[in-house]
Design a protein around this motif. Structure first.
Motif, short mmCIF file in Angstrom:
data_model
loop_
_atom_site.label_atom_id
_atom_site.label_comp_id
_atom_site.label_asym_id
_atom_site.label_seq_id
_atom_site.Cartn_x
_atom_site.Cartn_y
_atom_site.Cartn_z
N GLY A 273 3.74 -9.80 -16.08
CA GLY A 273 2.52 -10.51 -16.48
C GLY A 273 1.59 -10.75 -15.30
N SER A 274 1.82 -10.05 -14.18
CA SER A 274 0.96 -10.19 -13.01
C SER A 274 0.37 -8.82 -12.67
CB SER A 274 1.79 -10.76 -11.85
OG SER A 274 0.98 -11.00 -10.74
N ALA A 275 -0.03 -8.60 -11.46
CA ALA A 275 -0.49 -7.28 -11.00
C ALA A 275 -0.38 -7.27 -9.48
CB ALA A 275 -1.94 -7.03 -11.42
N ALA A 276 -0.27 -6.07 -8.91
CA ALA A 276 -0.14 -5.97 -7.45
C ALA A 276 -1.32 -6.67 -6.79
CB ALA A 276 -0.09 -4.51 -7.03
N GLY A 277 -1.02 -7.45 -5.75
CA GLY A 277 -2.09 -8.13 -5.02
C GLY A 277 -2.35 -9.55 -5.49
N PHE A 278 -1.74 -9.96 -6.61
CA PHE A 278 -2.01 -11.31 -7.12
C PHE A 278 -0.97 -12.34 -6.66
CE2 PHE A 278 -5.12 -9.30 -9.64
CZ PHE A 278 -5.98 -10.30 -10.06
N TYR A 279 0.16 -11.95 -6.25
CA TYR A 279 1.25 -12.86 -5.81
C TYR A 279 1.44 -13.98 -6.85
CZ TYR A 279 0.87 -10.51 -1.33
OH TYR A 279 0.87 -9.57 -0.34
N PRO B 124 0.26 -1.67 -4.25
CA PRO B 124 -0.08 -1.02 -5.53
C PRO B 124 1.05 -0.16 -6.09
CG PRO B 124 -1.90 -0.84 -3.99
CD PRO B 124 -0.78 -1.50 -3.25
N ARG B 125 1.93 0.36 -5.23
CA ARG B 125 2.98 1.22 -5.78
C ARG B 125 3.94 0.44 -6.68
NH1 ARG B 125 4.55 1.06 -0.46
NH2 ARG B 125 6.53 0.05 0.02
N TYR B 126 3.94 -0.91 -6.54
CA TYR B 126 4.77 -1.73 -7.42
C TYR B 126 3.98 -2.27 -8.61
CZ TYR B 126 7.96 -2.00 -3.40
OH TYR B 126 8.80 -1.71 -2.36
N ASP B 127 2.74 -1.79 -8.78
CA ASP B 127 1.86 -2.41 -9.77
C ASP B 127 2.49 -2.46 -11.16
OD1 ASP B 127 -0.70 -3.65 -10.29
OD2 ASP B 127 -1.09 -1.92 -11.58
N GLU B 128 3.13 -1.35 -11.56
CA GLU B 128 3.72 -1.31 -12.92
C GLU B 128 4.77 -2.42 -13.06
OE1 GLU B 128 2.55 0.16 -15.46
OE2 GLU B 128 4.18 -0.79 -16.61
N GLU B 129 5.58 -2.61 -12.01
CA GLU B 129 6.61 -3.67 -12.07
C GLU B 129 5.97 -5.06 -12.14
OE1 GLU B 129 10.08 -3.15 -9.32
OE2 GLU B 129 9.10 -1.24 -8.91
N TYR B 130 4.89 -5.25 -11.37
CA TYR B 130 4.19 -6.54 -11.44
C TYR B 130 3.62 -6.78 -12.84
CZ TYR B 130 4.54 -7.47 -6.45
OH TYR B 130 5.01 -7.75 -5.19
N ARG B 131 3.08 -5.71 -13.44
CA ARG B 131 2.47 -5.88 -14.77
C ARG B 131 3.52 -6.27 -15.80
NH1 ARG B 131 -2.88 -4.75 -14.86
NH2 ARG B 131 -3.61 -3.76 -12.96
N GLN B 132 4.72 -5.75 -15.63
CA GLN B 132 5.79 -6.15 -16.57
C GLN B 132 6.10 -7.64 -16.47
OE1 GLN B 132 9.10 -3.54 -15.87
NE2 GLN B 132 7.90 -1.74 -16.46
#
Ligand SMILES: Cc1cc2nc3c(=O)[nH]c(=O)nc-3n(C[C@H](O)[C@H](O)[C@H](O)COP(=O)(O)O)c2cc1C
Length: 441
Positions: free
Chosen positions: A346-352, A336-344
């Protein structure tokens, strides 16, 4: 977003769902098809639709703490002077350096080696780190020949001739320009920063007779020492397995439609190939009819997630399984600490859900030097080894409950299906009946 729930006249279409409408709009705006990683996301009949018949009166279970349930498997007993012995029937599937960082490749090798199993190179060739940390390394010989190097070929413990993958049978993969770093470009002898397509078929053969010649060449180059595998995507599996055996394969690798990929067209991933579970009985039948079941080993991949999947694949006729996606999940800190980077992305933490992007914040599917440094290959390798141990223990637990002293003693007779589709595909009875749809008695 507007809330329409209070408007009772609005009705969702089963054919044109939200995702379908979004995709039509996206295609209309961009004029390009969607490319993504991961495997099929739609629900298809899978191992969850099967159940084991644990022993009670008519069968005798084995005691977990005192009675042995063997997991060792020997691959390549047909022709190779040095067959590959693995301590657990779970291997690591071929995943390319390019799609994955050098750190991730090294971690896969470390994890596999810790539990005595093999890992596999991929499109783009063998890295020194990977060879160094993998006690048992399978070298992929692919249609693209990217990174193909005869010296590396001779360093391998087995060779896997890739004819296809479950995510895209009949097609080639993609590596988007953002992942073509200096090192990847140099290994593939292709320009940096430019999208690469991998070929869908080998340049120097058109059919199984040519393949037999190619296998003979590979055996000569390696002095008949190491096993030669043939990897196919699951489609016309019964015939493909027979042709692979005829061409001289020691091992057949069968990858079902749920199998992961680093990047390819979405339309391919979701609409080509057959489910893993449906392919295994076809392969087992082909091997049995040729009298080589368990002499030519069958490795199955595509959606293997836990020990139950391992045990079910083996019960249906596999000798071992290979994991791709699950191994990457085990390695990675998709935190989750990378969530913002994943959202950029078009994904989200935990979705791979970002394999294709090349910006993986966890340092796994990227060539960015800063991001890849985030993955510690030693710690990631330990996580993978733990996960492999759990898969093995779970599969052993189920096999013991069915009274088996080796995982290979599991058989279709130990399984039933929860629904008609799974019963027909896996060729086992619908639970509570003796009915196998489609079978003539
Ligand atoms: C990131 C990634 C890269 C891959 N690269 C290759 C490759 O280079 N060659 C190949 O034959 N298969 C490749 N595959 C497919 C795997 O070898 C394997 O068939 C598949 O991942 C198995 O399904 P699973 O992911 O559900 O375990 C790749 C898969 C992933 C997820």
């Amino acid at each position: 977003m507007t809330d329409y729930s209070s408007n009772p006249t609005l009705r969702e279409s089963a054919t044109y769902g939200r995702d379908v409408i979004h995709e039509i709009q996206r295609a209309a705006e961009t004029g390009i098809y969607d490319i993504r990683g991961w495997g099929a996301k739609r629900k298809v009949p899978h191992f969850d639709d099967l159940l084991f018949l644990g022993a009670s009166m008519s069968r005798y279970p084995l005691e977990g703490y005192r009675e042995k349930c063997d997991t060792r498997v020997t691959l390549g007993t047909r022709h190779a002077k040095k067959p590959l012995v693995i301590e657990t029937p779970v291997t690591i599937a071929g995943m390319s350096f390019g799609a994955l960082s050098a750190q991730a490749k090294e971690a896969l090798g470390r994890g596999a080696s810790e539990v005595g199993t093999s890992t596999t190179t991929g499109d783009g060739g063998m890295t020194a780190e990977e060879r160094g940390e993998s006690t048992k390394l399978v070298y992929q010989y692919l249609p693209s020949r990217y990174g193909m190097n005869p010296d590396d070929l001779r360093k391998a413990d087995a060779i896997e001739v890739v004819l296809g993958q479950g995510a895209k049978p009949g097609g080639g993969g993609m590596l988007l320009g953002q992942k073509i770093s200096d090192r990847v470009a140099q290994m593939r002898t292709l320009p940096k920063g430019i999208d690469q397509r991998s070929a869908c078929r080998h340049p120097d053969w058109t059919g199984p007779d040519d393949l037999a010649i190619k296998i003979a060449e590979l055996r000569e180059i390696t002095d008949w020492q190491v096993p030669i595998y043939i990897k196919v995507g699951a489609t016309r599996t019964y015939y493909d397995v027979k042709l692979a055996v005829k061409a001289g394969a020691d091992v057949v690798v069968l990858d079902g439609m749920q199998g992961g990929t680093a990047a390819t067209q979405e339309v391919f991933i979701e609409h080509v190939g057959i489910p893993t579970m449906a392919a295994i009985p076809q392969a087992a039948q082909a091997l049995q009819e040729m009298g080589v079941h368990r002499e030519v080993q069958l490795i199955v991949s595509g959606g293997i997630r836990n020990g139950a999947d391992v045990a079910k694949a083996i019960a249906l006729g596999a000798d071992a399984v290979a994991i791709g996606t699950a191994a990457l999940i085990a390695l990675g800190d998709n935190h989750p600490r990378y969530d913002e980077e994943y959202r950029q992305l078009g994904s989200a933490a935990g979705f791979y859900d970002d394999f294709q992007e090349g910006k993986c914040p966890a340092g796994i599917s990227t060539q960015d030097p800063e991001l890849s440094q985030r993955l510690d290959p030693v710690a990631a390798g330990k996580r993978l080894a733990n996960y492999l141990r759990v898969l093995t223990l779970e599969a052993q637990t189920l096999a013991r409950a069915c009274g088996k002293s080796h995982l290979h003693h599991l058989e279709p007779e130990d399984l039933v299906a929860l629904n008609v589709e799974a019963a027909a595909m896996a060729r086992v009875p619908l639970a509570g009946t003796d009915w196998v749809p489609g079978q003539r008695f």
